[in-house]
Design an enzyme around this catalytic site. Structure first.
Site, PDB file in Angstrom:
ATOM      1  N   ARG A 169      -3.035  33.491   2.375  1.00  0.00           N
ATOM      2  CA  ARG A 169      -2.043  32.414   2.470  1.00  0.00           C
ATOM      3  C   ARG A 169      -0.645  32.933   2.153  1.00  0.00           C
ATOM      4  NH1 ARG A 169      -5.258  29.133  -1.397  1.00  0.00           N
ATOM      5  NH2 ARG A 169      -3.467  27.810  -1.775  1.00  0.00           N
ATOM      6  N   LYS A 200       5.184  23.314  -5.672  1.00  0.00           N
ATOM      7  CA  LYS A 200       5.717  22.261  -4.802  1.00  0.00           C
ATOM      8  C   LYS A 200       5.040  20.922  -5.083  1.00  0.00           C
ATOM      9  CE  LYS A 200       4.645  24.318  -0.891  1.00  0.00           C
ATOM     10  NZ  LYS A 200       4.014  25.591  -1.317  1.00  0.00           N
ATOM     11  N   ARG A 234     -10.773  24.044  -5.151  1.00  0.00           N
ATOM     12  CA  ARG A 234     -10.464  24.033  -3.728  1.00  0.00           C
ATOM     13  C   ARG A 234     -11.160  25.201  -3.059  1.00  0.00           C
ATOM     14  NH1 ARG A 234      -4.099  23.303  -2.937  1.00  0.00           N
ATOM     15  NH2 ARG A 234      -4.578  24.809  -1.281  1.00  0.00           N
ATOM     16  N   ARG A 292       6.237  24.343   8.031  1.00  0.00           N
ATOM     17  CA  ARG A 292       5.741  25.633   7.564  1.00  0.00           C
ATOM     18  C   ARG A 292       5.938  26.715   8.622  1.00  0.00           C
ATOM     19  NH1 ARG A 292       1.707  24.087   3.495  1.00  0.00           N
ATOM     20  NH2 ARG A 292       0.707  25.907   2.605  1.00  0.00           N
ATOM     21  N   ARG A 344      -5.662  28.074 -11.415  1.00  0.00           N
ATOM     22  CA  ARG A 344      -5.607  26.613 -11.404  1.00  0.00           C
ATOM     23  C   ARG A 344      -6.975  25.956 -11.258  1.00  0.00           C
ATOM     24  NH1 ARG A 344      -1.691  25.348  -6.239  1.00  0.00           N
ATOM     25  NH2 ARG A 344      -3.064  26.077  -4.584  1.00  0.00           N
TER      26      ARG A 344
HETATM   27  P1  ADP Z   1      -0.691  25.815  -0.694  1.00  0.00           P
HETATM   28  O1  ADP Z   1       0.735  25.358  -0.750  1.00  0.00           O
HETATM   29  O2  ADP Z   1      -1.279  26.043  -2.041  1.00  0.00           O
HETATM   30  O3  ADP Z   1      -0.938  26.944   0.250  1.00  0.00           O
HETATM   31  P2  ADP Z   1      -1.421  23.387   0.780  1.00  0.00           P
HETATM   32  O4  ADP Z   1      -2.255  22.367   0.105  1.00  0.00           O
HETATM   33  O5  ADP Z   1       0.005  23.073   1.037  1.00  0.00           O
HETATM   34  O6  ADP Z   1      -1.621  24.673  -0.119  1.00  0.00           O
HETATM   35  O7  ADP Z   1      -2.084  23.814   2.174  1.00  0.00           O
HETATM   36  C1  ADP Z   1      -3.433  24.183   2.284  1.00  0.00           C
HETATM   37  C2  ADP Z   1      -3.766  24.588   3.727  1.00  0.00           C
HETATM   38  O8  ADP Z   1      -3.529  23.486   4.618  1.00  0.00           O
HETATM   39  C3  ADP Z   1      -2.911  25.713   4.297  1.00  0.00           C
HETATM   40  O9  ADP Z   1      -3.395  26.988   3.925  1.00  0.00           O
HETATM   41  C4  ADP Z   1      -3.029  25.443   5.809  1.00  0.00           C
HETATM   42  O10 ADP Z   1      -4.273  25.872   6.315  1.00  0.00           O
HETATM   43  C5  ADP Z   1      -3.018  23.932   5.885  1.00  0.00           C
HETATM   44  N1  ADP Z   1      -1.631  23.402   6.078  1.00  0.00           N
HETATM   45  C6  ADP Z   1      -0.928  22.637   5.194  1.00  0.00           C
HETATM   46  N2  ADP Z   1       0.288  22.322   5.693  1.00  0.00           N
HETATM   47  C7  ADP Z   1       0.368  22.903   6.919  1.00  0.00           C
HETATM   48  C8  ADP Z   1       1.366  22.966   7.935  1.00  0.00           C
HETATM   49  N3  ADP Z   1       2.571  22.361   7.795  1.00  0.00           N
HETATM   50  N4  ADP Z   1       1.096  23.678   9.058  1.00  0.00           N
HETATM   51  C9  ADP Z   1      -0.083  24.278   9.231  1.00  0.00           C
HETATM   52  N5  ADP Z   1      -1.071  24.272   8.314  1.00  0.00           N
HETATM   53  C10 ADP Z   1      -0.862  23.590   7.169  1.00  0.00           C
END
Ligand code: ADP
Length: 183
Positions: free
Chosen positions: A141, A15, A130, A89, A126
């Site tokens: 996740r 994404k 992080r 999400r 990757r």
């Molecule tokens: P990935 O898509 O690799 O899981 P992201 O960078 O999108 O990683 O998200 C990392 C973390 O940030 C998630 O595991 C969550 O804890 C938090 N997060 C991101 N977006 C949301 C959201 N819309 N609602 C709740 N938590 C979120």
């Protein structure tokens, strides 16, 4: 031109890569909730402190916190086209967006479809340093994705907004499909 789109898909589905391409090639503003939360954590803000414990466990940050943060971030971008990466999400977040969040209506939800085995491998490869990219959190996740986020596929399908893309191919091929959905 579509003005507000979201990218759906499991962690590691690409994404972020596609959002960056939409920015560089089509002038979209990118709103990545993951990047936003990591920046808040690094800055030591209240939001960052509240979010950190959830992120490091691979859990979702509470909906009310995310919705308020996204609403504010959308408003800052004025009326430019936006690609949302990582929001909504949960169904509750999608409903908040439907209720005219910051006067935006979603034009399409683009699902980047990648099977579980492939995404865990990608996350471990990757090496971005992080703190949530360990095998254990990657699996958590993914579990949270299937439980809380995947219901959005049906949610947007029912509303005629879902566009499904095969995300197992290289980034250029995926980008071609993403752009095709934008017309
Ligand atoms: P990935 O898509 O690799 O899981 P992201 O960078 O999108 O990683 O998200 C990392 C973390 O940030 C998630 O595991 C969550 O804890 C938090 N997060 C991101 N977006 C949301 C959201 N819309 N609602 C709740 N938590 C979120």
């Amino acid at each position: 031109m579509t003005a507000t789109v979201t990218l759906l898909g499991p962690p590691g589905s690409g994404k972020g890569t596609q959002a960056t391409r939409l920015r560089d090639r089509l002038g979209f503003e990118v709103l990545s909730t993951g990047d936003l939360l990591r920046a808040a954590r690094d800055a030591g803000s209240d939001l960052g402190r509240s979010a950190a414990e959830f992120m490091d466990r691979g859990e979702l940050v509470p909906d009310d916190l995310i919705v308020a943060t996204v609403e504010d971030a959308i408003r800052r971008r004025g009326d430019r086209p936006i690609v949302l990466d990582g929001f909504p999400r949960t169904v509750s977040q999608a409903r908040a967006l439907d209720r005219d969040l910051a006067s935006r209506r979603l034009d399409s939800a683009i699902l980047i479809d990648v099977p579980d085995d492939a995404v865990v491998q990608r996350i471990l490869n990757r090496h971005q340093g992080r703190s949530d990219d360990t095998e254990e959190t990657a699996r958590e996740r993914l579990r949270v994705y299937h439980r809380d986020t995947e219901p959005l596929v049906a949610y947007y399908d029912e509303r005629g907004l879902l566009r499904r893309i095969d995300g197992t191919r290289d980034a250029d091929a995926v980008e071609d499909d993403v752009r095709a959905t934008l017309g």
